[in-house]
Design an enzyme around this catalytic site. Structure first.
Site, mmCIF file in Angstrom:
data_model
loop_
_atom_site.group_PDB
_atom_site.id
_atom_site.type_symbol
_atom_site.label_atom_id
_atom_site.label_comp_id
_atom_site.label_asym_id
_atom_site.label_seq_id
_atom_site.Cartn_x
_atom_site.Cartn_y
_atom_site.Cartn_z
ATOM 1 N N ASP A 156 0.874 -1.178 0.000
ATOM 2 C CA ASP A 156 0.000 0.000 0.000
ATOM 3 C C ASP A 156 0.907 1.222 0.000
ATOM 4 O OD1 ASP A 156 -2.401 1.603 0.417
ATOM 5 O OD2 ASP A 156 -1.775 1.824 2.493
ATOM 6 N N SER A 157 0.306 2.403 -0.072
ATOM 7 C CA SER A 157 1.105 3.629 0.017
ATOM 8 C C SER A 157 1.647 3.837 1.431
ATOM 9 C CB SER A 157 0.230 4.831 -0.358
ATOM 10 O OG SER A 157 -0.823 4.950 0.583
ATOM 11 N N CYS A 197 -10.966 2.860 0.527
ATOM 12 C CA CYS A 197 -9.546 3.157 0.726
ATOM 13 C C CYS A 197 -9.146 2.323 1.933
ATOM 14 C CB CYS A 197 -9.345 4.647 1.010
ATOM 15 S SG CYS A 197 -7.667 5.038 1.577
ATOM 16 N N THR A 198 -8.034 1.632 1.819
ATOM 17 C CA THR A 198 -7.702 0.684 2.892
ATOM 18 C C THR A 198 -7.256 1.372 4.181
ATOM 19 O OG1 THR A 198 -5.507 0.433 1.880
ATOM 20 C CG2 THR A 198 -7.166 -1.231 1.347
ATOM 21 N N HIS A 199 -7.038 2.691 4.118
ATOM 22 C CA HIS A 199 -6.775 3.422 5.370
ATOM 23 C C HIS A 199 -8.071 3.613 6.179
ATOM 24 C CE1 HIS A 199 -2.962 4.558 3.457
ATOM 25 N NE2 HIS A 199 -2.575 5.129 4.588
ATOM 26 N N GLU A 209 -2.160 8.466 8.622
ATOM 27 C CA GLU A 209 -0.687 8.380 8.593
ATOM 28 C C GLU A 209 -0.065 9.167 9.753
ATOM 29 O OE1 GLU A 209 1.428 6.528 6.699
ATOM 30 O OE2 GLU A 209 -0.214 5.577 5.615
ATOM 31 N N CYS A 238 -4.492 -1.557 -1.819
ATOM 32 C CA CYS A 238 -4.664 -0.118 -1.995
ATOM 33 C C CYS A 238 -5.650 0.075 -3.135
ATOM 34 C CB CYS A 238 -3.313 0.498 -2.345
ATOM 35 S SG CYS A 238 -3.403 2.223 -2.836
ATOM 36 N N ASN A 239 -6.720 0.818 -2.859
ATOM 37 C CA ASN A 239 -7.725 1.036 -3.905
ATOM 38 C C ASN A 239 -7.183 1.894 -5.040
ATOM 39 O OD1 ASN A 239 -10.723 0.264 -2.742
ATOM 40 N ND2 ASN A 239 -9.255 0.702 -1.131
ATOM 41 N N TYR A 262 -0.979 8.454 -2.162
ATOM 42 C CA TYR A 262 -1.179 8.236 -3.591
ATOM 43 C C TYR A 262 -2.384 9.039 -4.123
ATOM 44 C CZ TYR A 262 1.857 3.987 -3.892
ATOM 45 O OH TYR A 262 2.899 3.097 -3.914
ATOM 46 N N GLY A 263 -3.346 9.266 -3.222
ATOM 47 C CA GLY A 263 -4.643 9.819 -3.637
ATOM 48 C C GLY A 263 -4.585 11.076 -4.492
#
Ligand code: DGL
Length: 277
Positions: free
Chosen positions: A10-11, A194-196, A162, A73-74, A42-43
């Site tokens: 993922d990012s 979004c995986t976050h 983050e 990561c989407n 990344y978004g």
């Protein structure tokens, strides 16, 4: 028996929600995780840039000897899934899974009104990868001919996570600022695209209300991993699987955050410069 690790990336820390689900459903599998913290988030990036970063990371994981790749990561799934499947599965027999189809599958079975919300990064929402994925489920349109997908970008969420900020009045205020169109559309199901975002689900659920089902791709993606392992006869039966966590940026800040989010399995995080190839 195939004891090679599953490569997950993922990012940043978001993909750990998927790694956690894989560890829970497949506790004998080794995992090599990379958080691309040197390039997070990344978004806001153009998909072409995300594609480039994602392919670099997948090349490194393949050189490291993984048996499968999970794009946790989407944004990267929207940017590069089809190409990665051709490049790694087509040419090397390494299956590649993304997180968008699994989330859509779960949302289609969860909704009881046909009004579904999707939240994600700006790049994911702009890519229209979610509406395209829903179109692959004609049964959803048969059950709900007026199936309505309301998509909203929530650009501040990733940076909150983050920075380790996942709950409290500030997060709720930010969420309320984004969720107007979802509340207005009266969605009964909300895809955390979004995986976050599962790391914010307390606040997201609080603001959306308890009648809204939150759908995260983590568990459903882990089920896809199981299916792939079964179909390719690739299970590992290790009693002491190896779980390695790497960051392209500073591992000193990634490690503690990752441990807080998914527990002591993270051990200590290393720089990708130390990744054996
Ligand atoms: N967790 C990622 C996703 O699912 C990336 C978020 C970001 O870096 O902006 O889209």
């Amino acid at each position: 028996m195939d004891s090679r690790p599953i490569g997950v990336f993922d990012s940043g820390v978001g993909g750990l929600t998927v790694a956690r689900a894989i560890m829970d459903q497949l506790p004998s599998e080794s995992i090599t995780y990379i958080g691309d913290t040197a390039h997070t988030p990344y978004g806001p990036l153009p998909l072409a840039k995300v594609r480039e970063y994602a392919l670099d990371i997948m090349d490194a994981l393949v050189a490291h000897g993984v048996k499968m790749l999970v794009i946790a990561c989407n944004t990267a799934t929207a940017a590069v899934l089809a190409e990665a499947q051709e490049r790694y599965d087509g040419e090397l027999g390494i299956p590649v899974l993304g997180v968008i189809d699994p989330a859509v599958r779960r949302a289609v079975s969860a909704t009881t009104s046909g009004r579904i919300g999707v939240i994600g990064t700006q790049a994911t929402i702009n890519s229209r990868a979610y509406p395209a994925a829903f179109e692959k489920y004609p049964e959803a349109y048969e059950a709900y001919p007026d199936l309505e997908i309301t998509s909203v970008a929530c650009p501040a969420f990733v940076q909150l996570v983050e920075h380790g900020i996942t709950a409290g009045p500030h997060v709720q205020r930010v969420a309320s600022g984004y969720f107007g169109p979802l509340l207005e559309a009266e969605v009964d199901t909300l895809v955390l695209g979004c995986t976050h975002y599962p790391l914010l689900q307390g606040a997201i659920g609080y603001v959306m209300g308890e009648h809204v089902t939150l759908v995260s791709s983590a568990d459903e993606t882990a089920r896809d991993v199981y299916r792939q392992l079964a179909e390719h006869d690739m299970f590992s039966h290790q009693t002491e699987p190896v779980r390695e966590f790497y960051a392209t940026g500073d591992p000193g800040s990634f490690g503690p955050l990752a441990r807080r989010f998914i527990g002591p399995d993270v051990g200590y995080a290393r720089s990708t410069k130390e990744l054996d190839q």
